[in-house]
Enzyme design. Structure first.
Site, PDB file in Angstrom:
ATOM      1  CG  PHE A 280      12.298 -23.863 -16.095  1.00 13.25           C
ATOM      2  CD1 PHE A 280      13.624 -24.214 -16.365  1.00 13.25           C
ATOM      3  CD2 PHE A 280      11.816 -24.150 -15.371  1.00 13.25           C
ATOM      4  CE1 PHE A 280      14.352 -24.771 -15.601  1.00 13.25           C
ATOM      5  CE2 PHE A 280      11.891 -25.090 -14.495  1.00 13.25           C
ATOM      6  CZ  PHE A 280      12.744 -25.905 -14.670  1.00 13.25           C
TER       7      PHE A 280
ATOM      8  CD1 TRP B 242       7.471 -13.582 -17.974  1.00 10.02           C
ATOM      9  CD2 TRP B 242       5.261 -12.909 -19.729  1.00 10.02           C
ATOM     10  NE1 TRP B 242       7.899 -12.506 -18.806  1.00 10.02           N
ATOM     11  CE2 TRP B 242       6.458 -12.466 -19.325  1.00 10.02           C
ATOM     12  CE3 TRP B 242       4.124 -13.025 -20.482  1.00 10.02           C
ATOM     13  CZ2 TRP B 242       6.715 -11.290 -20.646  1.00 10.02           C
ATOM     14  CZ3 TRP B 242       4.360 -11.880 -21.440  1.00 10.02           C
ATOM     15  CH2 TRP B 242       5.938 -10.910 -21.413  1.00 10.02           C
TER      16      TRP B 242
ATOM     17  CG  ASN C 215      11.834  -4.627 -10.968  1.00 15.21           C
ATOM     18  OD1 ASN C 215      12.747  -3.982 -11.931  1.00 15.21           O
ATOM     19  ND2 ASN C 215      10.956  -5.057 -11.396  1.00 15.21           N
ATOM     20  CD  GLU C 216       8.825  -4.605 -14.959  1.00 18.73           C
ATOM     21  OE1 GLU C 216       7.707  -5.560 -14.888  1.00 18.73           O
ATOM     22  OE2 GLU C 216       8.970  -4.706 -16.475  1.00 18.73           O
TER      23      GLU C 216
ATOM     24  CD  GLU D 124      13.302  -5.919 -16.381  1.00 19.60           C
ATOM     25  OE1 GLU D 124      12.790  -6.922 -16.728  1.00 19.60           O
ATOM     26  OE2 GLU D 124      13.324  -5.776 -15.288  1.00 19.60           O
TER      27      GLU D 124
ATOM     28  CB  CYS E 122      -1.123   0.053   1.259  1.00 20.91           C
ATOM     29  SG  CYS E 122      -1.378   1.151   1.477  1.00 20.91           S
TER      30      CYS E 122
HETATM   31  C1  GLA Z   1       9.902  -7.807 -15.480  1.00 19.59           C
HETATM   32  C2  GLA Z   1      10.683  -7.853 -13.743  1.00 19.59           C
HETATM   33  C3  GLA Z   1      11.734  -8.498 -14.266  1.00 19.59           C
HETATM   34  C4  GLA Z   1      11.189  -9.915 -14.362  1.00 19.59           C
HETATM   35  C5  GLA Z   1      10.933 -10.501 -15.728  1.00 19.59           C
HETATM   36  C6  GLA Z   1      10.492 -11.277 -16.027  1.00 19.59           C
HETATM   37  O1  GLA Z   1      10.124  -7.194 -16.291  1.00 19.59           O
HETATM   38  O2  GLA Z   1      10.818  -6.397 -13.839  1.00 19.59           O
HETATM   39  O3  GLA Z   1      11.867  -8.512 -12.334  1.00 19.59           O
HETATM   40  O4  GLA Z   1      10.299 -10.533 -13.451  1.00 19.59           O
HETATM   41  O5  GLA Z   1       9.228  -9.329 -16.073  1.00 19.59           O
HETATM   42  O6  GLA Z   1       9.690 -10.659 -17.742  1.00 19.59           O
HETATM   43 ZN    ZN Z   2      -3.294   1.394   0.819  1.00 18.10          ZN
END
Ligand code: GLA
Ligand code: ZN
Length: 667
Positions: free
Chosen positions: A361, A319, A151-152, A311, A117
């Site tokens: 993987f 995924w 991160n993201e 990246e 949060c």
């Molecule tokens: C995102 C995340 C990474 C990783 C990749 C996998 O971009 O920032 O940490 O999990 O996905 O594709």
């Molecule tokens: Zn919250």
């Protein structure tokens, strides 16, 4: 070394070395491999909180000292992340409220990542503490070139604390509950509010019908996320304001207004995982490449300067529905494409594949076999070699004279409203169609917000600009009056920034500029089609048809079918020194390509290369003061030819030319 003074393009990636703290040989081995692969940068600590603070208040930085020093000694720069995206279990055991509450009002259990949060004060404090500890220790480390915040970042919380902050945010925005009621048009279904406490964030088990409210919650939470990021930026800059900051962008739908976020960053960085080879027909690689190019152009346009490809996968992901391997040539093509569009780096997730858990993987430069004698390693090595020869391209610019408006508020507004078609509304596809048509004309394109400065461009295109923010109409008017060319499409200028419909005919307050009034919009079924003839050629129309009244515009083409046959489908109107085009219907890409070819020519916009459209070939440009770098990229697996140059399947050639077009050679 300062990031923008580095005379090399960056090549490297996420290095999660703390997963091997019991294996000191791995660090030595990795450095040897990195040198071989032409790696000059690593991103450290993205998810290292547990390794940095194994117990509350106990910090263990010795391993990181060693990694940072080793990188420096070996000429590898470090991008150091704040670890806030991944939380250690002890933190949540002690402070469970840190976890996000979802829209069903359920608080999440510990697990996964990036799910805190943003209002939680304890979390803010804990993150600030660890960020400051990192900065105190490493902000002057000679290997450090950039901070990577979290991160993201993504997602939305609906906890009570966030709701309280939302009410404060609303009070500040609207000042009075009556002003809010008016903008939300809340007498509809008797939703009129009498007290701020009655306002709740949208929920599938609660309010979804007040679109202005739903939009405001997205804006509020985006602001919260940006505020959180600012707290982290302040923490790391405290010890050395000279080190720039970034955070890695990924999906434009992640819940954060990237345009606003971009204002806080010294450099934009972006993660891209194209679904290569996901289709059966030949043009697929082109389409995939086009989506990436759009995203890269967007990233470059945000600060009008190069960005970092933070990246990408050196091979496949783990995924995607089907994780296909990159076919030979694709790794080079995809990497060079990013550079062509303004990236100053090619970085990977991940350097070394984890042995356990979720991403064991996922593609990596080094997989579990731990060998450099692999196809992936060789591909990476090839990219490394090529980047090493392109150092002079770093920091070079791209000058686009054409911009497409792809706006966050508009996108969020379109998501909420009910109208036209509630399936396959295709807004993003429509944007891509205009983009594709421009790319096929071999011109540079910027992707901008509606709040951007239009005066930098000759041509501005606004596909489906449903929502006008407060200054938009006036900006368009003065752009056209001053000599600009503006292309507006169907379904534009209908609502204000709170999703309240304007009174009058769309596009709001610009009927005189475009010389048309949009009266109705027809949505077609997938099997329906209309058509028109422009410049003696017939084009198909799908999904959207505006019925417009003429108020001074010249008709360039009319509908061929249905009860509105003969009504205008494409108009032109001169206002002041400029020209305003109105595209009443969604013509096919071929039409857009032909139409833009004409207006590009009329406007005297410089093309990157003088060539007719060649299927599957993309051309992009960067330049410095004296030299142009022209990237010729073949997205077909078969041979192509453009401007007299032959390109084999998936090949990229970089042509260097002086401004007077004297050829300097190829890279
Ligand atoms: C995102 C995340 C990474 C990783 C990749 C996998 O971009 O920032 O940490 O999990 O996905 O594709
Ligand atoms: Zn919250």
């Amino acid at each position: 070394m300062k990031l923008n003074e580095i005379g090399q393009l960056l090549h490297g990636g996420d290095y999660n070395v703390d997963q091997w703290l019991d294996r000191p040989d791995i660090l030595q081995e990795d450095i040897r491999f990195m040198k071989k692969a032409g790696v000059n940068v690593v991103s450290l600590c993205i998810f290292s909180w547990s390794s940095l603070e194994p117990e509350e208040g106990i910090y263990t930085f010795e391993w990181l000292d060693k990694v940072m020093d080793s990188m420096y000694e070996n000429g590898i720069y470090v991008i150091l992340a704040t670890p806030s995206a991944g939380k250690p279990p002890w933190l949540i055991k002690k402070y469970p409220d840190i976890m996000r509450t979802n829209e069903h009002r359920q608080r999440l259990l510990y697990g996964e990542r990036e799910n805190h949060c943003n209002s939680n004060e304890i979390f803010r404090e804990k993150v600030r503490q660890i960020d400051e500890k990192l900065a105190e220790r490493y902000a002057h480390h000679p290997a450090l070139i950039l901070w990577h915040i979290s991160n993201e970042m993504y997602g939305i919380c609906h906890c009570e604390k966030c709701q309280g902050n939302f009410r404060k945010w609303l009070k500040e925005k609207y000042q009075s509950i009556e002003a809010l009621n008016y903008q939300y048009w809340s007498r509809f279904w008797s939703h009129r509010y009498t007290d701020w406490e009655e306002l709740e964030s949208p929920s599938p088990i609660g309010e979804t019908a007040v679109h202005g409210l739903a939009l405001d919650y997205k804006r509020f939470y985006s602001d919260r996320s940006i505020d959180f990021l600012q707290m982290e930026i302040d923490a790391v800059k405290k010890y050395n304001p000279e080190i720039p900051v970034t955070t890695n962008f990924f999906h434009f739908n992640c819940g954060i207004n990237y345009w606003k976020l971009a204002e806080k960053l010294d450099v934009i960085s972006y993660d891209r995982y194209p679904h290569w080879h996901s289709g059966a027909d030949q043009s697929t690689e082109w389409e995939i490449g086009l989506e990436s190019a759009f995203a890269y152009d967007y990233c470059r346009s945000m600060q009008n300067k190069p960005f970092l490809l933070m990246e990408s996968s050196p091979s496949s992901t783990n995924w995607m529905p089907v994780a296909k391997l990159k076919r030979p040539g694709i790794h080079m093509l995809g990497s060079m494409e990013a550079i062509a569009c303004g990236a100053d780096s090619v970085q990977y997730f991940q350097w070394r594949q984890s042995r356990g858990a979720y991403e064991k993987f996922h593609g990596a430069v080094l997989s579990h076999n731990g060998s450099e004698h692999t196809r992936v390693f060789r591909d990476v090595e090839q990219v490394g070699k090529r980047l090493a020869n392109l150092g002079h391209i770093k920091n070079t610019e791209t000058k686009a004279q054409i911009a497409i408006i792809f706006d966050w508020d508009n996108l969020r507004g379109l998501e909420e409203q009910k109208s036209l078609r509630n399936i396959n509304r295709d807004f993003e596809k429509v944007i891509m169609e205009h983009y594709e048509a421009l790319v096929q004309n071999y011109v540079s394109v910027d992707i901008i917000a509606q709040t951007a400065d239009y005066s930098r461009y000759e041509i501005v295109i606004a596909p489906m600009l449903y929502m006008f923010l407060p200054d938009t109409a006036e900006k368009i008017r003065s752009f056209v009056k001053g000599g600009g060319i503006f292309v507006m499409t169907y379904y534009s200028g209908l609502v204000n920034e709170n999703d309240l419909a304007f009174e009058g005919f769309p596009p709001f307050s610009l009927n005189d500029v475009f010389g048309v009034k949009s009266e109705e919009t027809d949505s077609l079924e997938d099997t329906d089609c209309n058509s028109f003839i422009w410049q003696k050629k017939e084009y198909q129309i799908r999904r959207y048809c505006d019925l417009v009244q003429l108020h001074g515009a010249e008709v360039l083409a009319s509908y061929e079918q249905d009860f509105y046959a003969g009504m205008p489908v494409l108009t032109k109107h001169t206002t002041g020194l400029g020209t305003a085009y109105y595209m009443a219907a969604r013509g096919e890409v071929e039409f857009l390509r032909d139409f833009y070819a004409k207006i590009i020519k009329d406007a005297g916009v410089e093309k990157i290369i003088e060539s007719e459209y060649i299927r599957d070939v993309m051309v992009k440009e960067r330049h410095d003061k004296g030299t142009k770098y022209i990237f010729l990229m073949n997205f077909s697996k078969n041979m192509s030819e453009i401007g007299g140059e032959r390109l084999s399947g998936y090949e990229v050639k970089i042509e260097e030319k002086c401004f007077d077009n004297t050829a300097l050679g190829f890279q």
